[in-house]
Design an enzyme around this catalytic site. Sequence first.
Site, PDB file in Angstrom:
ATOM      1  CB  ALA A  42      -5.412   1.602 -10.257  1.00 32.11           C
ATOM      2  CE  LYS A  43       0.615  -4.017 -10.562  1.00 32.16           C
ATOM      3  NZ  LYS A  43       1.242  -2.944 -11.345  1.00 32.16           N
ATOM      4  NE  ARG A  44      -6.531   3.187  -6.264  1.00 34.51           N
ATOM      5  CZ  ARG A  44      -7.789   3.518  -6.512  1.00 34.51           C
ATOM      6  NH1 ARG A  44      -8.756   2.913  -5.860  1.00 34.51           N
ATOM      7  NH2 ARG A  44      -8.085   4.439  -7.397  1.00 34.51           N
TER       8      ARG A  44
END
Length: 293
Positions: free
Chosen positions: A238-240
Amino acid sequence: MGYRGRFAPSPTGPIHLGTARTALLGWLRARGEGGAFVLRMEDLDAPRARPGAAQAILEDLAWLGLDWDEGPDVGGPCGPYTQSEKLDRYAEVLARLAPFTYPCTCSRKEIQELASAPHGAEPVYPGTCRAGPTHPEREAATRFRMPDPPPAFDDAVLGRVEGVGRGDFVLHRRDGAFAYQLACVVDDHDMRITEVLRGADLVASTPRQIALYEALGWPVLAFAHVPLVLGPDGERLAKRHGAISIAELRAAGQDAASIVGALAHGVGLIDAPRPTRPAELVGRLELARLRAR
Ligand code: GLU
């Protein structure tokens, strides 16, 4: 009829390595079978759609070396290939499904309270409105009566899948939007797709979609759910996890062949992550061997 596969992104933002890998696998499957690869834009979730994202996705896929025979930009005999252009068609199929549906006025919060769901899991709708809407003054969603047990199926990657996808699900939302399950089934049927290859996060959607094919009297397709790319912590990428969109990698000077090589190596298509064009990988994909990845 020959093989017809598809890739169906939602234009909610730039594609990242996980989405790109699913697209690559779908493309390899279609090309390996000598079939057609169809691109479809799933833009019905208006609040989550980002302006320009659809165009950016097409550009990223082309930059990686993937191509498609039919899609929003190139057209084709089974269009339109953008869901927001098919609202009349979804309304028509929804009307045909009326004998299998009922109006539901439960709010998301009420459902969460009623359903016993482990933390984070999608709650199973307990059928509260089956006997009639509990809040007749509210706008109603349209729910499909899901058979119990849900239909089992044979997945080209996962093998036999049973016991997932329980509970009546929404076809038409209270805010007026057509739901993913309905639009996806209508489009895979209209676009004459023969096999749905997508990420394993969607495996619980498949029994629901099979139930819709059966209710409509349409042939059921083949399914292949491919593993998701995981981040270093073992969670779905994911983006994180950092700069992982294809556009960011490109801006940082990465070349497409290196990205494709890394993705292909991650699923065991090549023995080392060396620069590779997608076309070099055609014929190497064996779905049943992806299972352990
Ligand atoms: N649009 C969905 C997504 O991006 C994929 C739907 C599908 O492949 O069936 O998650």
